[in-house]
Design a protein around this motif. Structure first.
Motif, short mmCIF file in Angstrom:
data_model
loop_
_atom_site.label_atom_id
_atom_site.label_comp_id
_atom_site.label_asym_id
_atom_site.label_seq_id
_atom_site.Cartn_x
_atom_site.Cartn_y
_atom_site.Cartn_z
N VAL A 177 0.89 -1.24 0.02
CA VAL A 177 -0.17 0.10 0.03
C VAL A 177 0.86 1.14 -0.07
CG1 VAL A 177 -1.61 1.42 1.33
CG2 VAL A 177 -1.85 -1.17 0.94
N TYR A 212 2.03 1.76 -3.51
CA TYR A 212 1.08 2.30 -4.10
C TYR A 212 1.09 3.86 -4.10
CZ TYR A 212 -3.63 2.75 -5.93
OH TYR A 212 -4.92 3.05 -6.85
N GLN A 213 1.00 4.26 -2.67
CA GLN A 213 0.88 5.61 -2.36
C GLN A 213 1.94 6.59 -3.18
OE1 GLN A 213 0.31 5.61 1.80
NE2 GLN A 213 -1.39 6.74 1.65
N GLN A 241 -4.22 6.99 -1.97
CA GLN A 241 -4.37 5.65 -1.33
C GLN A 241 -5.50 4.96 -2.14
OE1 GLN A 241 -6.17 5.22 2.26
NE2 GLN A 241 -4.26 5.42 3.49
N PRO A 242 -5.06 3.49 -2.01
CA PRO A 242 -6.01 2.54 -2.91
C PRO A 242 -7.44 2.62 -1.92
CG PRO A 242 -4.48 0.98 -1.97
CD PRO A 242 -4.07 2.65 -1.66
N ASN A 243 -8.52 2.41 -2.71
CA ASN A 243 -10.02 2.28 -1.82
C ASN A 243 -10.26 0.94 -1.16
OD1 ASN A 243 -10.67 5.02 -2.30
ND2 ASN A 243 -11.39 4.64 -4.23
N LYS A 244 -9.55 0.06 -2.13
CA LYS A 244 -9.84 -1.54 -1.65
C LYS A 244 -8.38 -2.20 -2.18
CE LYS A 244 -14.57 -2.98 -2.38
NZ LYS A 244 -15.51 -3.57 -3.31
N GLU A 259 -7.72 -3.47 -5.63
CA GLU A 259 -7.20 -2.22 -6.72
C GLU A 259 -5.65 -2.56 -6.91
OE1 GLU A 259 -7.74 2.06 -5.91
OE2 GLU A 259 -9.64 1.45 -5.16
N LEU A 260 -5.03 -3.14 -5.71
CA LEU A 260 -3.57 -3.66 -6.14
C LEU A 260 -3.50 -4.46 -7.09
CD1 LEU A 260 -2.90 -3.66 -2.00
CD2 LEU A 260 -2.08 -1.85 -3.62
N LYS A 319 -4.30 -3.08 -10.54
CA LYS A 319 -3.27 -2.19 -11.22
C LYS A 319 -1.73 -3.11 -11.34
CE LYS A 319 -4.93 1.90 -10.97
NZ LYS A 319 -5.51 3.01 -10.12
#
Lengths: 280, 269
Positions: free
Chosen positions: A230, A233-234, A240-243, A246-247, A250
């Motif tokens: 996460v 990702y940021q 920030q991812p919502n769920k 999403e990781l 993407k």
């Protein structure tokens, strides 16, 4: 003469067969009764100390093993202990350690099971604090206390204090001062917990207890992995991812690790990784 | 002095020949054997449990010997009227009483030495079986605890001698000695309990006064209990050893003197 001998043999064999039939019935009925009985009263320490005469150590051993076998029996039958039963277990451990305040087993059993098996961290720490007063040579006691303060109560200051106390005692190894220093920094909770647990695992040779720790360690490793992903990702998307899905979408990771407690990891609103099983 | 010694030796020999002592030894051996099995049920403090069981066995066997054989060694002379043979000899009644006491103490010594040595077997096995680095154990402290079991038994022997000196049969002496042992074990605990004022229960002042008096009259037998120290290798200071040993000696002297006084005035039917 002969007639009385024959009748005696008849009576004896009749009674013998009867008792052979009765024995399994008796043990069955006893089992039923025991299950209904459930937990009993715990003798108050002050009374136990007088009643035990000079056999206080033996009394402590007996009280401890009674509670332990009761709990073990529940585990074997696959039942969960109720709140009342946990309370009974705690009070037994308390009485056993009042009779022999240096006896490690009730402290160890209470501290591991009360904190990990149910939500009685306060009681576990009460036991450990008593152990800390008496077993003043034993570094493992403040070490477990430090862990409970850090992990369950999120009190890093107290955790660092107990870890420093543990590191002063013989046999504690070199890792504890470093760990204590790390706790002074907020954050990195998961990483510190993993280091803590790996250290505890090294000292554990009981297979059942080991499994409890290993399960938690694997869950924490999963959480640490997701936390790092996460963060990555940021860095990449500046948001920030919502769920967690999403990781995967993407293409950052291929799958979400399994929660060994049977729950599902999810991303909480505050950005931390949680699981539906609540690690229980 | 030779008279005292010969009474002591006769008493000791009579005690050792008693069949009950074999029963007591068998019970002790079974308990030692059970120790090696029971310790496997525990988690970490295994040596502690082994020490608890071993020392308790030694102490228990010693108590059984005193209560079942020691008391009877007095009773026999009175019940079978062999006492007439003894008091008609050139030996004072006090010498006879002290001789009997020494004989019983020798019996207790034999039991403690034999079982004390044997009790180390389950402890050695437990140490082999499981090693936990944070457990403490010290053979030196263990042997002090064994010696203190003997000191305790000597005090109990003095109590038995005292009661045997004036009671008319050995059963009453047995009951009185047993009750004294139980009270002696618990006076300290009761005194602490009353002093701690648990849960704000109002203690009757007469009761707490009585507990204080009992603390001085009855022997504080719990002072000779060093099993916890032996089990955890906790050090015992020299002043503790000196004062408790002196206390035991004083108590034995008092009990024997009162016993001798009572025995001298006693009339035999």
């Amino acid at each position: 003469m002969q007639r009385s001998l024959i009748s005696a043999i008849l009576v004896i064999s009749f009674a013998f067969i009867g008792s052979v039939f009765a024995i399994p019935k008796v043990s069955l009925e006893r089992d039923k009764l025991r299950q209904k009985e459930g937990v009993g009263l715990v003798m108050p320490s002050q009374i136990a100390q007088i009643v035990a005469l000079e056999f206080k150590g033996l009394f402590a051993d007996a009280i401890f093993s009674k509670a332990m076998t009761y709990y073990g029996g529940k585990l074997i039958r696959g039942e969960k202990a109720t709140e009342e039963e946990w309370d009974w277990i705690y009070r037994n451990m308390d009485t056993a350690t009042d009779l022999d305040p240096y006896f490690l087993d009730p402290y160890y059993f209470g501290a591991t099971n009360l904190a990990w098996g149910t939500n009685k961290v306060k009681e576990a720490n009460l036991l450990l604090e008593k152990a800390f007063r008496y077993r003043d040579w034993d570094w493992t006691i403040p070490f477990y206390l430090g862990f409970n303060y850090f992990y369950f109560l999120q009190d890093n200051e107290k955790a660092a204090f107990y870890l420093m106390e543990a590191s002063k005692k013989q046999g504690s190894g070199t890792l504890l001062p470093t760990l204590a220093a790390r706790l002074a920094y907020q954050g990195k909770k998961t990483e510190n917990a993993i280091i803590f647990l790996q250290e505890i695992l090294k000292k554990t040779d009981d297979e059942t207890v080991k499994k409890v720790y290993e399960k938690r360690l694997n869950a924490l490793k999963g959480i640490l992995f997701l936390e790092k992903v996460v963060a990555a990702y940021q860095d990449k998307f500046k948001a920030q991812p919502n769920k967690l899905d999403e990781l995967i979408a993407k293409g950052i990771i291929s799958e979400i690790p399994q929660d060994p407690y049977g729950g599902k990891f999810y991303l909480d609103k505050d950005g931390s990784i949680k699981t539906t099983s609540e690690l229980r | 002095m030779t008279a005292v010694w010969s009474v002591a030796l006769i008493t000791f020999k009579e005690g050792i020949k008693n069949r009950v002592i074999f029963g007591i030894f068998i019970i002790a051996l079974l308990l030692f054997a059970a120790t090696t099995v029971v310790i496997t049920f525990f988690m970490r403090d295994i040596v502690k449990v082994a020490v608890d069981l071993s020392l308790s066995t030694v102490s228990f066997a010693g108590l059984l010997t005193l209560l079942f054989i020691g008391v009877n060694l007095f009773g026999k002379d009175l019940d079978k009227r062999t006492i007439y043979m003894v008091i008609s000899r050139p030996i004072s009644r006090s010498e006879y009483l002290v001789g009997k006491f020494i004989g019983i103490v020798l019996l207790a010594l034999a039991v403690v030495v034999f079982l004390g040595l044997l009790s180390s077997v389950p402890v050695i096995l437990s140490k082999r079986f499981y090693y936990y680095p944070e457990a403490r154990f010290d053979w030196w402290i263990y042997s002090i605890a064994v010696v203190y079991i003997f000191i305790k038994l000597a005090v109990v022997s003095a109590v038995i001698t005292l009661f045997a000196s004036f009671t008319s049969n050995s059963f009453i002496a047995l009951i009185l000695s047993l009750v004294t042992y139980i009270i002696g074990q618990s006076t300290e605990g009761v005194k602490l309990l009353l002093a701690s004022k648990v849960e704000k229960i109002d203690v009757n002042p007469v009761l707490s006064h009585m507990a204080g008096i009992a603390y001085y009259i009855f022997p504080n037998i719990s002072a000779f209990d060093l099993k916890t120290q032996a089990a955890h290798g906790l050090s015992i200071g020299p002043s503790y050893i000196i004062w408790t040993a002196l206390y035991a000696v004083f108590y034995i002297v008092i009990a024997l003197s009162i016993g001798a006084l009572a025995f001298r005035r006693r009339e035999f039917p």
